[in-house]
Scaffold this active site. Structure first.
Site, PDB file in Angstrom:
ATOM      1  N   GLU A 128       0.820  -1.212   0.000  1.00 17.83           N
ATOM      2  CA  GLU A 128       0.000   0.000   0.000  1.00 17.83           C
ATOM      3  C   GLU A 128       0.852   1.259   0.000  1.00 17.83           C
ATOM      4  O   GLU A 128       0.543   2.255  -0.676  1.00 17.83           O
ATOM      5  CB  GLU A 128      -0.924   0.006   1.219  1.00 17.83           C
ATOM      6  CG  GLU A 128      -1.879   1.181   1.294  1.00 17.83           C
ATOM      7  CD  GLU A 128      -3.018   1.079   0.293  1.00 17.83           C
ATOM      8  OE1 GLU A 128      -3.034   1.901  -0.650  1.00 17.83           O
ATOM      9  OE2 GLU A 128      -3.878   0.199   0.447  1.00 17.83           O
ATOM     10  N   ILE A 135      -2.848   7.398   1.738  1.00 17.63           N
ATOM     11  CA  ILE A 135      -4.146   7.211   1.079  1.00 17.63           C
ATOM     12  C   ILE A 135      -4.340   5.728   0.773  1.00 17.63           C
ATOM     13  O   ILE A 135      -3.518   5.127   0.085  1.00 17.63           O
ATOM     14  CB  ILE A 135      -4.221   8.008  -0.233  1.00 17.63           C
ATOM     15  CG1 ILE A 135      -3.911   9.482   0.022  1.00 17.63           C
ATOM     16  CG2 ILE A 135      -5.595   7.867  -0.859  1.00 17.63           C
ATOM     17  CD1 ILE A 135      -3.835  10.309  -1.236  1.00 17.63           C
ATOM     18  N   GLU A 189      14.795  15.648  -2.509  1.00 18.09           N
ATOM     19  CA  GLU A 189      16.163  15.215  -2.259  1.00 18.09           C
ATOM     20  C   GLU A 189      17.152  16.223  -2.851  1.00 18.09           C
ATOM     21  O   GLU A 189      16.781  17.118  -3.615  1.00 18.09           O
ATOM     22  CB  GLU A 189      16.398  13.839  -2.903  1.00 18.09           C
ATOM     23  CG  GLU A 189      15.479  12.741  -2.402  1.00 18.09           C
ATOM     24  CD  GLU A 189      15.734  12.358  -0.956  1.00 18.09           C
ATOM     25  OE1 GLU A 189      16.865  12.596  -0.462  1.00 18.09           O
ATOM     26  OE2 GLU A 189      14.807  11.829  -0.318  1.00 18.09           O
ATOM     27  N   LYS A 204       4.843   4.532  -9.570  1.00 21.08           N
ATOM     28  CA  LYS A 204       3.573   4.346  -8.880  1.00 21.08           C
ATOM     29  C   LYS A 204       2.438   4.055  -9.872  1.00 21.08           C
ATOM     30  O   LYS A 204       1.534   3.265  -9.577  1.00 21.08           O
ATOM     31  CB  LYS A 204       3.244   5.605  -8.066  1.00 21.08           C
ATOM     32  CG  LYS A 204       4.221   5.872  -6.931  1.00 21.08           C
ATOM     33  CD  LYS A 204       3.971   7.222  -6.278  1.00 21.08           C
ATOM     34  CE  LYS A 204       4.945   7.484  -5.141  1.00 21.08           C
ATOM     35  NZ  LYS A 204       4.748   8.825  -4.543  1.00 21.08           N
TER      36      LYS A 204
END
Length: 412
Positions: A128, A135, A189, A204
Protein backbone atom coordinates in the site's frame (compact mmCIF):
# COMPACT_ATOMS: atom_id res chain seq x y z
CA UNK A 1 -1.37 -15.73 23.57
CA UNK A 2 0.75 -16.10 20.45
CA UNK A 3 2.79 -13.17 19.17
CA UNK A 4 3.41 -11.78 15.67
CA UNK A 5 7.14 -11.09 15.31
CA UNK A 6 8.10 -8.26 12.95
CA UNK A 7 11.46 -7.14 11.57
CA UNK A 8 11.96 -3.64 10.14
CA UNK A 9 14.59 -3.07 7.47
CA UNK A 10 15.80 0.51 7.77
CA UNK A 11 15.25 3.06 10.51
CA UNK A 12 14.86 6.29 8.57
CA UNK A 13 11.66 8.30 8.44
CA UNK A 14 9.43 5.39 7.40
CA UNK A 15 11.08 2.69 9.50
CA UNK A 16 11.02 4.79 12.65
CA UNK A 17 7.40 5.74 11.99
CA UNK A 18 6.42 2.08 11.69
CA UNK A 19 8.26 1.21 14.91
CA UNK A 20 6.61 4.05 16.85
CA UNK A 21 3.17 3.20 15.50
CA UNK A 22 3.45 -0.45 16.49
CA UNK A 23 4.32 0.73 20.02
CA UNK A 24 1.60 3.39 20.24
CA UNK A 25 -1.16 1.24 18.71
CA UNK A 26 -0.32 -2.07 20.35
CA UNK A 27 -3.79 -2.46 21.88
CA UNK A 28 -5.57 -1.73 18.60
CA UNK A 29 -3.41 -4.22 16.72
CA UNK A 30 -3.99 -6.90 19.33
CA UNK A 31 -7.74 -6.32 19.23
CA UNK A 32 -7.87 -6.58 15.42
CA UNK A 33 -5.47 -9.50 15.00
CA UNK A 34 -6.13 -11.39 18.23
CA UNK A 35 -2.37 -11.49 18.84
CA UNK A 36 0.27 -9.10 20.09
CA UNK A 37 2.57 -7.52 17.54
CA UNK A 38 6.21 -7.19 18.59
CA UNK A 39 9.19 -5.72 16.75
CA UNK A 40 11.82 -8.43 17.04
CA UNK A 41 14.62 -6.87 14.98
CA UNK A 42 15.67 -3.75 13.10
CA UNK A 43 18.23 -3.66 10.31
CA UNK A 44 20.38 -0.51 10.36
CA UNK A 45 23.58 0.72 8.73
CA UNK A 46 25.35 2.31 11.70
CA UNK A 47 25.17 0.31 14.94
CA UNK A 48 26.95 3.07 16.84
CA UNK A 49 24.23 5.67 16.28
CA UNK A 50 21.97 6.13 19.30
CA UNK A 51 18.32 5.35 18.71
CA UNK A 52 15.26 5.21 20.94
CA UNK A 53 14.65 1.47 20.57
CA UNK A 54 13.76 -1.01 23.31
CA UNK A 55 16.63 -3.12 24.60
CA UNK A 56 14.91 -6.41 23.75
CA UNK A 57 14.92 -5.59 20.01
CA UNK A 58 17.76 -7.02 17.96
CA UNK A 59 19.59 -4.15 16.27
CA UNK A 60 21.90 -5.36 13.56
CA UNK A 61 23.51 -4.50 10.23
CA UNK A 62 23.63 -8.19 9.27
CA UNK A 63 20.40 -9.45 7.71
CA UNK A 64 21.46 -13.05 8.28
CA UNK A 65 21.02 -12.47 12.02
CA UNK A 66 17.41 -11.52 11.38
CA UNK A 67 16.83 -14.52 9.14
CA UNK A 68 18.20 -16.74 11.92
CA UNK A 69 15.61 -15.64 14.47
CA UNK A 70 13.51 -18.59 15.72
CA UNK A 71 10.31 -16.73 14.74
CA UNK A 72 9.95 -14.16 11.96
CA UNK A 73 6.40 -13.58 10.74
CA UNK A 74 6.60 -10.28 8.86
CA UNK A 75 9.45 -8.29 7.31
CA UNK A 76 8.78 -4.59 6.71
CA UNK A 77 11.13 -3.00 4.18
CA UNK A 78 11.73 0.74 4.57
CA UNK A 79 14.94 1.37 2.65
CA UNK A 80 15.57 2.77 -0.84
CA UNK A 81 16.94 1.48 -4.13
CA UNK A 82 16.35 -1.72 -6.06
CA UNK A 83 19.26 -3.46 -4.36
CA UNK A 84 19.95 -4.82 -1.85
CA UNK A 85 16.21 -4.46 -1.21
CA UNK A 86 15.10 -7.06 -3.73
CA UNK A 87 17.60 -9.64 -2.50
CA UNK A 88 16.64 -9.09 1.14
CA UNK A 89 12.93 -9.45 0.45
CA UNK A 90 13.43 -12.59 -1.61
CA UNK A 91 15.38 -14.09 1.27
CA UNK A 92 12.59 -13.13 3.68
CA UNK A 93 9.99 -14.80 1.46
CA UNK A 94 12.10 -17.95 1.19
CA UNK A 95 12.35 -17.88 5.00
CA UNK A 96 8.53 -18.07 5.07
CA UNK A 97 7.83 -14.49 6.16
CA UNK A 98 5.19 -12.13 4.82
CA UNK A 99 6.72 -8.95 3.40
CA UNK A 100 5.61 -5.33 3.31
CA UNK A 101 7.36 -2.72 1.17
CA UNK A 102 7.22 1.03 0.68
CA UNK A 103 9.78 0.94 -2.15
CA UNK A 104 7.97 2.00 -5.33
CA UNK A 105 10.99 1.84 -7.68
CA UNK A 106 11.96 -1.68 -6.66
CA UNK A 107 8.36 -2.90 -6.63
CA UNK A 108 7.54 -1.41 -10.03
CA UNK A 109 10.51 -3.28 -11.53
CA UNK A 110 10.26 -6.53 -9.57
CA UNK A 111 6.76 -6.79 -8.11
CA UNK A 112 5.72 -9.67 -10.38
CA UNK A 113 8.86 -11.61 -9.51
CA UNK A 114 8.18 -11.16 -5.80
CA UNK A 115 4.54 -12.22 -6.18
CA UNK A 116 5.51 -15.41 -8.00
CA UNK A 117 8.03 -16.27 -5.29
CA UNK A 118 5.57 -15.43 -2.50
CA UNK A 119 2.92 -17.66 -4.08
CA UNK A 120 5.34 -20.59 -4.12
CA UNK A 121 6.17 -20.05 -0.45
CA UNK A 122 2.53 -19.34 0.55
CA UNK A 123 3.13 -15.90 2.06
CA UNK A 124 1.60 -12.50 1.38
CA UNK A 125 2.89 -9.14 0.16
CA UNK A 126 1.71 -5.72 1.34
CA UNK A 127 2.55 -2.72 -0.83
CA UNK A 128 0.00 0.00 0.00
CA UNK A 129 2.77 2.45 0.91
CA UNK A 130 4.35 2.24 -2.55
CA UNK A 131 1.71 4.41 -4.22
CA UNK A 132 0.20 7.32 -2.30
CA UNK A 133 1.49 7.40 1.25
CA UNK A 134 -1.38 7.41 3.70
CA UNK A 135 -4.15 7.21 1.08
CA UNK A 136 -5.63 3.67 1.03
CA UNK A 137 -5.88 3.53 -2.75
CA UNK A 138 -4.77 -0.09 -3.18
CA UNK A 139 -7.19 -1.37 -0.53
CA UNK A 140 -9.95 0.65 -2.22
CA UNK A 141 -9.18 -0.75 -5.66
CA UNK A 142 -9.09 -4.30 -4.27
CA UNK A 143 -12.56 -3.76 -2.82
CA UNK A 144 -13.97 -2.14 -5.96
CA UNK A 145 -12.65 -4.87 -8.21
CA UNK A 146 -14.75 -7.50 -6.47
CA UNK A 147 -17.56 -6.42 -8.81
CA UNK A 148 -16.84 -3.04 -10.42
CA UNK A 149 -15.02 -2.67 -13.71
CA UNK A 150 -12.49 0.13 -13.41
CA UNK A 151 -12.25 2.30 -16.53
CA UNK A 152 -9.82 5.05 -15.57
CA UNK A 153 -7.47 5.93 -12.75
CA UNK A 154 -5.98 9.41 -12.40
CA UNK A 155 -3.74 10.60 -9.63
CA UNK A 156 -1.51 13.30 -8.20
CA UNK A 157 1.08 10.82 -6.97
CA UNK A 158 4.10 12.96 -6.13
CA UNK A 159 3.81 15.44 -3.29
CA UNK A 160 7.08 17.19 -4.12
CA UNK A 161 5.94 18.21 -7.61
CA UNK A 162 2.55 19.27 -6.29
CA UNK A 163 4.21 21.39 -3.59
CA UNK A 164 6.45 23.12 -6.14
CA UNK A 165 3.54 23.93 -8.47
CA UNK A 166 1.52 25.26 -5.53
CA UNK A 167 4.36 27.49 -4.33
CA UNK A 168 4.99 28.82 -7.83
CA UNK A 169 1.35 29.84 -8.18
CA UNK A 170 0.62 31.13 -4.67
CA UNK A 171 3.91 32.95 -4.04
CA UNK A 172 4.79 33.82 -7.65
CA UNK A 173 8.07 31.93 -7.31
CA UNK A 174 10.28 30.55 -10.03
CA UNK A 175 10.67 26.81 -10.42
CA UNK A 176 14.22 27.01 -9.01
CA UNK A 177 13.11 28.93 -5.91
CA UNK A 178 10.17 26.62 -5.22
CA UNK A 179 12.42 23.57 -5.63
CA UNK A 180 14.97 25.07 -3.23
CA UNK A 181 12.23 25.57 -0.63
CA UNK A 182 11.05 21.97 -1.12
CA UNK A 183 14.59 20.78 -0.47
CA UNK A 184 14.90 22.92 2.67
CA UNK A 185 11.65 21.46 4.01
CA UNK A 186 12.79 17.91 3.28
CA UNK A 187 10.20 17.28 0.57
CA UNK A 188 12.81 17.00 -2.19
CA UNK A 189 16.16 15.21 -2.26
CA UNK A 190 19.48 16.90 -3.06
CA UNK A 191 19.06 15.28 -6.48
CA UNK A 192 15.34 15.87 -7.16
CA UNK A 193 15.28 14.17 -10.57
CA UNK A 194 12.99 11.29 -9.56
CA UNK A 195 10.35 13.72 -8.31
CA UNK A 196 10.44 16.66 -10.71
CA UNK A 197 11.01 14.62 -13.88
CA UNK A 198 8.17 12.22 -13.14
CA UNK A 199 10.04 8.96 -12.47
CA UNK A 200 8.57 8.53 -8.97
CA UNK A 201 5.02 9.04 -10.27
CA UNK A 202 5.76 6.74 -13.21
CA UNK A 203 6.71 3.82 -10.94
CA UNK A 204 3.57 4.35 -8.88
CA UNK A 205 1.49 4.45 -12.05
CA UNK A 206 2.77 1.06 -13.16
CA UNK A 207 1.88 -0.42 -9.76
CA UNK A 208 -1.62 1.09 -9.95
CA UNK A 209 -2.07 -0.31 -13.45
CA UNK A 210 -1.34 -3.82 -12.21
CA UNK A 211 -3.93 -3.47 -9.47
CA UNK A 212 -6.64 -1.80 -11.56
CA UNK A 213 -6.25 -3.79 -14.78
CA UNK A 214 -4.15 -6.84 -13.94
CA UNK A 215 -1.44 -5.74 -16.34
CA UNK A 216 0.61 -2.72 -17.24
CA UNK A 217 1.41 -0.89 -20.48
CA UNK A 218 4.71 -1.21 -22.26
CA UNK A 219 6.94 1.12 -20.27
CA UNK A 220 8.44 2.56 -23.46
CA UNK A 221 4.98 3.63 -24.69
CA UNK A 222 4.15 5.69 -21.58
CA UNK A 223 4.50 9.43 -21.99
CA UNK A 224 6.50 10.72 -19.01
CA UNK A 225 7.06 14.46 -18.67
CA UNK A 226 8.19 16.29 -15.55
CA UNK A 227 7.44 19.80 -14.32
CA UNK A 228 10.84 21.46 -14.80
CA UNK A 229 9.67 23.22 -17.98
CA UNK A 230 6.71 24.90 -16.24
CA UNK A 231 7.45 28.61 -15.87
CA UNK A 232 5.94 31.30 -13.68
CA UNK A 233 4.59 32.92 -16.85
CA UNK A 234 2.74 29.75 -17.84
CA UNK A 235 1.23 29.42 -14.36
CA UNK A 236 0.12 33.05 -14.44
CA UNK A 237 -1.44 32.60 -17.88
CA UNK A 238 -3.33 29.52 -16.70
CA UNK A 239 -4.58 31.37 -13.63
CA UNK A 240 -6.06 34.10 -15.81
CA UNK A 241 -8.13 31.38 -17.48
CA UNK A 242 -9.24 29.82 -14.18
CA UNK A 243 -6.89 26.85 -14.59
CA UNK A 244 -4.19 25.26 -12.43
CA UNK A 245 -1.24 23.12 -13.38
CA UNK A 246 -1.14 19.65 -11.80
CA UNK A 247 1.27 16.79 -12.42
CA UNK A 248 -1.12 13.92 -13.08
CA UNK A 249 -0.75 10.23 -13.83
CA UNK A 250 -3.54 8.81 -15.99
CA UNK A 251 -4.30 5.18 -16.84
CA UNK A 252 -7.22 3.84 -18.83
CA UNK A 253 -7.99 0.59 -20.56
CA UNK A 254 -9.64 0.19 -23.95
CA UNK A 255 -10.65 -3.07 -25.54
CA UNK A 256 -7.18 -3.56 -27.01
CA UNK A 257 -4.62 -2.02 -24.71
CA UNK A 258 -3.77 0.16 -21.70
CA UNK A 259 -2.97 3.83 -22.17
CA UNK A 260 -0.90 5.65 -19.57
CA UNK A 261 0.75 9.04 -19.20
CA UNK A 262 2.50 10.98 -16.46
CA UNK A 263 2.71 14.67 -17.27
CA UNK A 264 1.69 18.24 -16.40
CA UNK A 265 -1.91 19.02 -17.29
CA UNK A 266 -4.42 21.75 -16.46
CA UNK A 267 -7.61 21.43 -14.44
CA UNK A 268 -10.51 23.79 -13.92
CA UNK A 269 -12.44 24.62 -10.77
CA UNK A 270 -14.87 21.72 -11.16
CA UNK A 271 -12.13 19.08 -11.30
CA UNK A 272 -11.57 17.14 -8.04
CA UNK A 273 -7.82 17.82 -8.23
CA UNK A 274 -8.18 21.62 -8.49
CA UNK A 275 -7.92 22.14 -4.72
CA UNK A 276 -5.34 19.42 -4.03
CA UNK A 277 -2.45 21.58 -2.85
CA UNK A 278 0.98 21.36 -1.26
CA UNK A 279 2.33 17.88 -0.58
CA UNK A 280 -1.12 16.30 -0.75
CA UNK A 281 -1.77 13.34 -3.04
CA UNK A 282 -5.10 12.37 -4.61
CA UNK A 283 -6.44 9.49 -6.67
CA UNK A 284 -9.62 9.51 -8.75
CA UNK A 285 -11.11 6.17 -9.82
CA UNK A 286 -13.86 5.80 -12.42
CA UNK A 287 -15.69 2.46 -12.48
CA UNK A 288 -18.90 1.26 -14.06
CA UNK A 289 -21.12 0.81 -10.98
CA UNK A 290 -19.99 3.28 -8.33
CA UNK A 291 -18.99 5.95 -10.86
CA UNK A 292 -16.25 8.35 -9.83
CA UNK A 293 -14.67 8.42 -6.38
CA UNK A 294 -11.75 10.55 -5.19
CA UNK A 295 -9.34 9.76 -2.37
CA UNK A 296 -7.18 12.56 -1.00
CA UNK A 297 -4.64 12.84 1.78
CA UNK A 298 -0.98 13.16 2.75
CA UNK A 299 1.23 11.39 0.26
CA UNK A 300 4.37 11.18 2.36
CA UNK A 301 5.82 11.70 5.81
CA UNK A 302 6.58 9.52 8.81
CA UNK A 303 3.12 8.70 10.06
CA UNK A 304 1.04 8.81 6.85
CA UNK A 305 3.38 6.23 5.31
CA UNK A 306 3.51 4.26 8.56
CA UNK A 307 -0.30 4.17 8.50
CA UNK A 308 -0.22 2.44 5.10
CA UNK A 309 2.39 -0.04 6.34
CA UNK A 310 0.38 -0.86 9.47
CA UNK A 311 -2.77 -1.42 7.41
CA UNK A 312 -0.71 -3.79 5.26
CA UNK A 313 0.48 -5.54 8.42
CA UNK A 314 -3.13 -6.26 9.31
CA UNK A 315 -3.85 -7.31 5.72
CA UNK A 316 -1.03 -9.82 5.36
CA UNK A 317 -1.68 -11.32 8.79
CA UNK A 318 -5.38 -11.77 8.09
CA UNK A 319 -5.06 -13.06 4.53
CA UNK A 320 -2.52 -15.85 4.65
CA UNK A 321 -1.71 -16.66 1.89
CA UNK A 322 -3.10 -14.03 -0.50
CA UNK A 323 -0.84 -13.81 -3.52
CA UNK A 324 -3.20 -14.61 -6.33
CA UNK A 325 -2.18 -13.34 -9.73
CA UNK A 326 -3.64 -9.96 -10.66
CA UNK A 327 -6.90 -10.39 -12.53
CA UNK A 328 -6.90 -8.98 -16.05
CA UNK A 329 -10.04 -6.87 -16.25
CA UNK A 330 -12.35 -6.28 -19.17
CA UNK A 331 -13.06 -2.91 -20.75
CA UNK A 332 -15.86 -1.45 -22.79
CA UNK A 333 -15.37 -1.12 -26.52
CA UNK A 334 -15.06 2.65 -26.42
CA UNK A 335 -11.73 3.01 -28.13
CA UNK A 336 -10.94 6.14 -30.10
CA UNK A 337 -8.02 6.05 -32.49
CA UNK A 338 -5.09 7.78 -30.84
CA UNK A 339 -4.74 11.31 -32.09
CA UNK A 340 -8.34 11.63 -33.33
CA UNK A 341 -10.01 12.48 -30.02
CA UNK A 342 -10.99 16.12 -29.62
CA UNK A 343 -9.42 17.58 -26.48
CA UNK A 344 -9.10 20.91 -24.73
CA UNK A 345 -5.65 22.54 -24.73
CA UNK A 346 -3.92 25.58 -23.35
CA UNK A 347 -1.69 26.66 -26.21
CA UNK A 348 0.96 29.37 -26.13
CA UNK A 349 2.70 31.06 -29.02
CA UNK A 350 -0.22 30.86 -31.44
CA UNK A 351 -1.55 34.22 -32.61
CA UNK A 352 -5.23 34.87 -32.01
CA UNK A 353 -5.43 35.78 -35.69
CA UNK A 354 -4.55 32.24 -36.69
CA UNK A 355 -7.45 30.38 -38.27
CA UNK A 356 -7.89 26.68 -38.89
CA UNK A 357 -11.20 25.03 -39.91
CA UNK A 358 -10.74 22.15 -37.43
CA UNK A 359 -9.68 24.21 -34.40
CA UNK A 360 -12.22 25.88 -32.09
CA UNK A 361 -11.13 28.85 -29.99
CA UNK A 362 -12.67 28.63 -26.50
CA UNK A 363 -11.04 31.39 -24.42
CA UNK A 364 -8.22 33.92 -24.80
CA UNK A 365 -5.75 34.79 -22.03
CA UNK A 366 -3.25 36.94 -23.92
CA UNK A 367 -2.53 37.76 -27.55
CA UNK A 368 -0.60 34.49 -27.85
CA UNK A 369 -2.16 32.20 -25.22
CA UNK A 370 -5.58 30.62 -25.46
CA UNK A 371 -7.74 27.60 -24.76
CA UNK A 372 -8.68 25.71 -27.90
CA UNK A 373 -10.42 22.50 -28.93
CA UNK A 374 -8.40 20.28 -31.22
CA UNK A 375 -7.18 16.74 -31.74
CA UNK A 376 -3.71 15.67 -30.69
CA UNK A 377 -2.73 15.30 -34.35
CA UNK A 378 -3.70 18.91 -35.02
CA UNK A 379 -1.77 20.10 -31.96
CA UNK A 380 1.32 18.17 -33.03
CA UNK A 381 1.03 19.70 -36.49
CA UNK A 382 0.95 23.21 -34.98
CA UNK A 383 4.05 22.50 -32.89
CA UNK A 384 5.95 21.05 -35.85
CA UNK A 385 5.08 24.09 -37.94
CA UNK A 386 6.39 26.27 -35.08
CA UNK A 387 3.18 28.22 -34.96
CA UNK A 388 2.97 27.39 -31.26
CA UNK A 389 5.70 27.12 -28.63
CA UNK A 390 4.02 24.77 -26.12
CA UNK A 391 0.67 23.29 -25.19
CA UNK A 392 -0.88 21.41 -22.28
CA UNK A 393 -4.08 19.32 -22.16
CA UNK A 394 -6.99 20.32 -19.94
CA UNK A 395 -8.78 17.57 -18.03
CA UNK A 396 -12.48 17.51 -17.27
CA UNK A 397 -14.92 20.37 -17.68
CA UNK A 398 -13.77 23.88 -18.39
CA UNK A 399 -15.91 26.99 -17.99
CA UNK A 400 -14.34 30.11 -19.50
CA UNK A 401 -13.90 33.03 -17.10
CA UNK A 402 -15.15 35.53 -19.66
CA UNK A 403 -18.74 36.67 -18.98
CA UNK A 404 -19.71 36.54 -22.63
CA UNK A 405 -18.74 32.87 -22.87
CA UNK A 406 -21.26 31.03 -20.74
CA UNK A 407 -21.04 27.59 -22.26
CA UNK A 408 -19.19 24.93 -20.30
CA UNK A 409 -16.89 22.79 -22.41
CA UNK A 410 -16.39 19.20 -21.26
CA UNK A 411 -13.69 16.82 -22.39
CA UNK A 412 -13.86 13.70 -20.24
Amino acid sequence: MSVIKVAILGFGTVGEGVYKTIQSHAEELERVLGRKVEVAAILIKNKQKKRNINEDVLITSDFNEILSLPQLDVVVEAIVGKEPTLTLLKQAIQRGSHIITANKEMFAHHGNELFELAERHKVSIGFEATVAGGIPVIQTLRQLLNVNRVHTVQGILNGTSNFILTEMREKKQSFADALSLAQKKGYAEVDPTNDVEGFDAFYKTMILSRIAFGEEPNWQDVERVGISSITSELIETAEKLGLRFKHIASINKTCSHINAAVKPVLVGKSHPFYSVEGVENAVNVHSDIVGRITLQGPGAGMFPTASAVIEDLVYVCQNQPSNKNFTITTAENNEVKKGNKIELWLIQGLSKNYHHPLITWVAQATDEAAVIQATREEIEELLIQQKATCCFPILGEYEPESKNQEETVAIL
